[in-house]
Every structure is written in structure tokens, then in C-alpha cells.
Design a protein around this motif. Sequence first.
Motif, PDB file in Angstrom:
ATOM      1  N   ALA A 116      -3.926 -15.138  -2.929  1.00  0.00           N
ATOM      2  CA  ALA A 116      -4.470 -13.789  -3.160  1.00  0.00           C
ATOM      3  C   ALA A 116      -5.451 -13.428  -2.043  1.00  0.00           C
ATOM      4  O   ALA A 116      -5.446 -12.301  -1.527  1.00  0.00           O
ATOM      5  N   ALA A 117      -6.288 -14.393  -1.644  1.00  0.00           N
ATOM      6  CA  ALA A 117      -7.267 -14.137  -0.585  1.00  0.00           C
ATOM      7  C   ALA A 117      -6.566 -13.768   0.711  1.00  0.00           C
ATOM      8  O   ALA A 117      -6.980 -12.836   1.418  1.00  0.00           O
ATOM      9  N   ASP A 118      -5.481 -14.486   1.041  1.00  0.00           N
ATOM     10  CA  ASP A 118      -4.750 -14.186   2.281  1.00  0.00           C
ATOM     11  C   ASP A 118      -4.120 -12.799   2.240  1.00  0.00           C
ATOM     12  O   ASP A 118      -4.091 -12.085   3.241  1.00  0.00           O
ATOM     13  N   ARG A 119      -3.625 -12.420   1.042  1.00  0.00           N
ATOM     14  CA  ARG A 119      -3.023 -11.075   0.918  1.00  0.00           C
ATOM     15  C   ARG A 119      -4.096 -10.002   1.133  1.00  0.00           C
ATOM     16  O   ARG A 119      -3.861  -8.995   1.782  1.00  0.00           O
ATOM     17  N   ILE A 120      -5.289 -10.242   0.548  1.00  0.00           N
ATOM     18  CA  ILE A 120      -6.396  -9.287   0.743  1.00  0.00           C
ATOM     19  C   ILE A 120      -6.718  -9.196   2.234  1.00  0.00           C
ATOM     20  O   ILE A 120      -6.939  -8.114   2.781  1.00  0.00           O
ATOM     21  N   GLY A 121      -6.741 -10.357   2.901  1.00  0.00           N
ATOM     22  CA  GLY A 121      -7.048 -10.413   4.337  1.00  0.00           C
ATOM     23  C   GLY A 121      -6.144  -9.532   5.173  1.00  0.00           C
ATOM     24  O   GLY A 121      -6.565  -8.946   6.176  1.00  0.00           O
ATOM     25  N   GLU A 122      -4.883  -9.420   4.768  1.00  0.00           N
ATOM     26  CA  GLU A 122      -3.934  -8.583   5.531  1.00  0.00           C
ATOM     27  C   GLU A 122      -4.361  -7.117   5.485  1.00  0.00           C
ATOM     28  O   GLU A 122      -4.115  -6.364   6.413  1.00  0.00           O
ATOM     29  N   TYR A 123      -4.946  -6.701   4.365  1.00  0.00           N
ATOM     30  CA  TYR A 123      -5.342  -5.301   4.217  1.00  0.00           C
ATOM     31  C   TYR A 123      -6.735  -5.010   4.770  1.00  0.00           C
ATOM     32  O   TYR A 123      -6.928  -4.048   5.519  1.00  0.00           O
ATOM     33  N   VAL A 124      -7.728  -5.849   4.385  1.00  0.00           N
ATOM     34  CA  VAL A 124      -9.112  -5.466   4.667  1.00  0.00           C
ATOM     35  C   VAL A 124      -9.471  -5.507   6.155  1.00  0.00           C
ATOM     36  O   VAL A 124     -10.531  -5.044   6.546  1.00  0.00           O
ATOM     37  N   GLN A 125      -8.578  -6.057   6.979  1.00  0.00           N
ATOM     38  CA  GLN A 125      -8.881  -6.050   8.410  1.00  0.00           C
ATOM     39  C   GLN A 125      -8.275  -4.835   9.119  1.00  0.00           C
ATOM     40  O   GLN A 125      -8.358  -4.706  10.329  1.00  0.00           O
ATOM     41  N   LEU A 126      -7.676  -3.942   8.325  1.00  0.00           N
ATOM     42  CA  LEU A 126      -7.068  -2.739   8.913  1.00  0.00           C
ATOM     43  C   LEU A 126      -8.087  -1.601   8.972  1.00  0.00           C
ATOM     44  O   LEU A 126      -8.860  -1.391   8.044  1.00  0.00           O
ATOM     45  N   HIS A 127      -8.088  -0.865  10.079  1.00  0.00           N
ATOM     46  CA  HIS A 127      -8.844   0.400  10.098  1.00  0.00           C
ATOM     47  C   HIS A 127      -8.176   1.352  11.084  1.00  0.00           C
ATOM     48  O   HIS A 127      -7.572   0.932  12.065  1.00  0.00           O
ATOM     49  N   GLY A 128      -8.286   2.638  10.798  1.00  0.00           N
ATOM     50  CA  GLY A 128      -7.636   3.639  11.656  1.00  0.00           C
ATOM     51  C   GLY A 128      -7.917   5.027  11.122  1.00  0.00           C
ATOM     52  O   GLY A 128      -8.956   5.258  10.510  1.00  0.00           O
ATOM     53  N   GLY A 129      -6.979   5.928  11.335  1.00  0.00           N
ATOM     54  CA  GLY A 129      -7.185   7.307  10.884  1.00  0.00           C
ATOM     55  C   GLY A 129      -6.045   7.728   9.983  1.00  0.00           C
ATOM     56  O   GLY A 129      -5.538   6.949   9.174  1.00  0.00           O
ATOM     57  N   LEU A 130      -5.608   8.963  10.168  1.00  0.00           N
ATOM     58  CA  LEU A 130      -4.522   9.511   9.348  1.00  0.00           C
ATOM     59  C   LEU A 130      -3.263   8.658   9.467  1.00  0.00           C
ATOM     60  O   LEU A 130      -2.532   8.464   8.485  1.00  0.00           O
ATOM     61  N   ASP A 131      -3.026   8.100  10.679  1.00  0.00           N
ATOM     62  CA  ASP A 131      -1.837   7.265  10.893  1.00  0.00           C
ATOM     63  C   ASP A 131      -1.807   6.073   9.941  1.00  0.00           C
ATOM     64  O   ASP A 131      -0.766   5.715   9.384  1.00  0.00           O
ATOM     65  N   LEU A 132      -2.979   5.468   9.697  1.00  0.00           N
ATOM     66  CA  LEU A 132      -3.054   4.311   8.800  1.00  0.00           C
ATOM     67  C   LEU A 132      -2.807   4.744   7.350  1.00  0.00           C
ATOM     68  O   LEU A 132      -2.138   4.041   6.593  1.00  0.00           O
ATOM     69  N   VAL A 133      -3.344   5.911   6.977  1.00  0.00           N
ATOM     70  CA  VAL A 133      -3.095   6.433   5.623  1.00  0.00           C
ATOM     71  C   VAL A 133      -1.604   6.599   5.415  1.00  0.00           C
ATOM     72  O   VAL A 133      -1.029   6.145   4.412  1.00  0.00           O
ATOM     73  N   GLU A 134      -0.938   7.227   6.402  1.00  0.00           N
ATOM     74  CA  GLU A 134       0.522   7.449   6.321  1.00  0.00           C
ATOM     75  C   GLU A 134       1.261   6.120   6.183  1.00  0.00           C
ATOM     76  O   GLU A 134       2.190   5.984   5.386  1.00  0.00           O
ATOM     77  N   ARG A 135       0.805   5.132   6.986  1.00  0.00           N
ATOM     78  CA  ARG A 135       1.486   3.829   6.987  1.00  0.00           C
ATOM     79  C   ARG A 135       1.368   3.150   5.628  1.00  0.00           C
ATOM     80  O   ARG A 135       2.318   2.585   5.102  1.00  0.00           O
ATOM     81  N   LEU A 136       0.171   3.226   5.034  1.00  0.00           N
ATOM     82  CA  LEU A 136      -0.039   2.564   3.746  1.00  0.00           C
ATOM     83  C   LEU A 136       0.673   3.295   2.602  1.00  0.00           C
ATOM     84  O   LEU A 136       1.019   2.682   1.596  1.00  0.00           O
ATOM     85  N   LEU A 137       0.858   4.604   2.774  1.00  0.00           N
ATOM     86  CA  LEU A 137       1.632   5.341   1.762  1.00  0.00           C
ATOM     87  C   LEU A 137       3.075   4.837   1.718  1.00  0.00           C
ATOM     88  O   LEU A 137       3.764   4.956   0.713  1.00  0.00           O
ATOM     89  N   GLN A 138       3.533   4.273   2.855  1.00  0.00           N
ATOM     90  CA  GLN A 138       4.901   3.701   2.929  1.00  0.00           C
ATOM     91  C   GLN A 138       4.913   2.210   2.574  1.00  0.00           C
ATOM     92  O   GLN A 138       5.963   1.598   2.502  1.00  0.00           O
ATOM     93  N   ASP A 139       3.709   1.617   2.403  1.00  0.00           N
ATOM     94  CA  ASP A 139       3.618   0.178   2.153  1.00  0.00           C
ATOM     95  C   ASP A 139       4.309  -0.154   0.825  1.00  0.00           C
ATOM     96  O   ASP A 139       3.981   0.419  -0.212  1.00  0.00           O
ATOM     97  N   PRO A 140       5.298  -1.096   0.845  1.00  0.00           N
ATOM     98  CA  PRO A 140       6.090  -1.337  -0.364  1.00  0.00           C
ATOM     99  C   PRO A 140       5.247  -1.766  -1.567  1.00  0.00           C
ATOM    100  O   PRO A 140       5.546  -1.389  -2.699  1.00  0.00           O
ATOM    101  N   LYS A 141       4.154  -2.521  -1.311  1.00  0.00           N
ATOM    102  CA  LYS A 141       3.351  -2.991  -2.458  1.00  0.00           C
ATOM    103  C   LYS A 141       2.346  -1.939  -2.907  1.00  0.00           C
ATOM    104  O   LYS A 141       2.288  -1.561  -4.074  1.00  0.00           O
ATOM    105  N   LEU A 142       1.547  -1.435  -1.947  1.00  0.00           N
ATOM    106  CA  LEU A 142       0.477  -0.486  -2.313  1.00  0.00           C
ATOM    107  C   LEU A 142       1.035   0.791  -2.917  1.00  0.00           C
ATOM    108  O   LEU A 142       0.466   1.337  -3.865  1.00  0.00           O
TER     109      LEU A 142
END
Length: 358
Positions: A116-142
Motif C-alpha cells: 500500500a505504501a508503494d502504491r501511495i508513493g506512485e501518486y504522492v510524488q506527482l505534481h503538475g497542472g491541468l495536464d496532470l488532472v487530465e491524466r489522473l482522470l484517465q487513471d484506471p484506479k483513481l
Amino acid sequence: KRYHIAKVYRRDNPAMTRGRYREFYQCDFDIAGQFDLMIPDAECLKIVHEILSDLQLGDFLVKVNDRRILDGMFAVCGVPDSKFRTICSSVDKLDKMPWEEVRSEMVGEKGLSPEAADRIGEYVQLHGGLDLVERLLQDPKLSQNKLAKEGLGDLKLLFEYLTLFGIAGKISFDLSLARGLDYYTGVIFEAVLLQPEKDHGEEGVGVGSVAGGGRYDGLVGMFDPKGRKVPCVGVSIGIERIFSILEQRIETSQEKIRTTETQVLVASAQKKLLEERLKLVSELWDAGIKAEVLYKKNPKLLNQLQYCEDTGIPLVAIVGEQELKEGVVKLRDVATREEVNVSRESLVEEIRMRTSRP
């Protein structure tokens, strides 16, 4: 809408260094009421941007996240409900500690599974702008999580408004931003000052938070006997923190800061002219001029001039027996030391003209 500047108190025992006090002044700005999504939230960020730009504290970044994205992320990463808050407080330390240390706290101290910690690590190290929001909206899990999807949808809208306000470049969607307070229900934000990196001018390093806030739709209802819900979004500007940064800067630059708005000191060169000084200062006050007089019967001229030097008062209006006879006042520019005789009638106009220059 309301704002206030007042004393507030911190519940924990903060490290006093870096301007973190237990009792401190804060400027709060809030918008309360039922409005369409993200319009008040965008305005709060616009205000933070405006304040930090006008104060010229240097480069800054406003990090943005959403409580629902955090909770949704914890859920899809396999964090049990009972551990949400405690894992959230670990994530909140990512601006001060490297990921490895945060991960070992989650697993070692808080009993989270390493997967679980490693899965969190994949997300919490991400930062960006609208592009990142768009990308996460396509994220199969989130995108399968209702809360996270709502939060991402709102952030997409927020970034559209921030782009219209022309400030999206200073706003960063940062999945590690957790802000330790439990009452946030939606968007959360934190402004940090950046120090330019010495070696590779990539991203600046944070100097610590100078403003923070977010949406707290459930808080006001807790204090209403009828439990009526009042949606709110607000931001706090850390005045003490900003002052300690400004003070350090002044110390290093050794520039003098003017602590008074006084435009002119009414002075006299000879003794026994207190009455004349009081008469003149009264005339100036009545005309709306910010004037002062030393509270001494017979101050030395040198002391009066020195007082102006020390406090940054730009002008001295000197009355003496000769001037009184001629119906004039000697106006002295403290910086250049030049003196001119000005008739009593045109003194107010002359002071206004000289002190309105930028």
C-alpha cells in the motif's frame, strides 16, 4: 466575504524557529455561502497570488490538492479507513522529509502494508497542472473511485478559472499536499516561497509555507444549533512568517525602513517658540497634513533634525522670529538639506506637492 487580521493560537508545540509561534497574527479571508463550483475557490487563489506578488517576497508557488482526491487515493491504494487520518499526516511531511523516510514511518510506525505504501508513493510524488488532472482522470484506479473522480473534476474546473485569471503558471497540483487539519472537505492549498537552486536552475526549493487554506463545508454547521450547512472556502496569510522573512531581508540589505507616515516635523531654531510650533502644527493637522512636533519646550534644532533622520520624516517646517515677522516658514528637505522660504498661506500646498511625489 469577510477578512480580518487578528491574533490566533496554535494547538501544538511548534518549533519557534522560522517564525512558527504558538500565538501569532494571521490575516484570514473567507467566502461563505452557496455558490457555483470553484468560482469562490479560484478567487481565493487569485487573492493569495495578488498579495504575494505585491509584497515582492520573491518567487512563490501555490500548491493545490483536494481532500477527496487524497481519500480516494488512500482507498485505491489499500489503506484501511481507520488509518486514513494518520497516513494523511505522514504524507503531509513530504515537504520536509524524503519519500523513503515517510514510507518507513507509514510501514514501521503506523503498520501500513509495504505494498500500500508503494502504491501511495506512485501518486504522492506527482505534481503538475491541468495536464496532470487530465491524466489522473484517465487513471484506471483513481477514476473508479467516486470521491477522487469528483475532486479531479472540480480541480479541472478550478484550473480553467485560474487560467482565465492569468495565474495558472504559479499554481501546482501536488498530490503530496495534505494539510493536517481534519475539517477540510474539498480543495486545499498552500503557498510556499521558493529559493532559487544554486546549481541547476530547475525547480526552486521551498522556504516554508506563508499561506494556506481550503474548503471547509462542514465546519460552520457544527456550531449552528439547527445544523444548517454553510459552504465555506478561505485562506490564511501568515503575517508573522512574512514579517520574519522581510526582517531578515532588511537586515542583510541594511536598508532603513520608515516606520512613520509623518510628512513634516514642525521645528524651531530659537527658544520660547513652543506656542508658535503648536499653532502651526494645529494648522497643518486641520489641513489634513501628517505633522509632528517634539514634546519639548525648547528642543535643540540639531535634535529635531536628527529625529527626522532617524524616523525618515522627509520635511521640516522651521519657525523662527525672523520667519514670523515675514509671514513665512522655512521648509527644509531632510535628505538634500536644501531650505526654501514658503509663505504661510502656500505651506500646505507646498508640503502636499513635495510629499506626493512617488
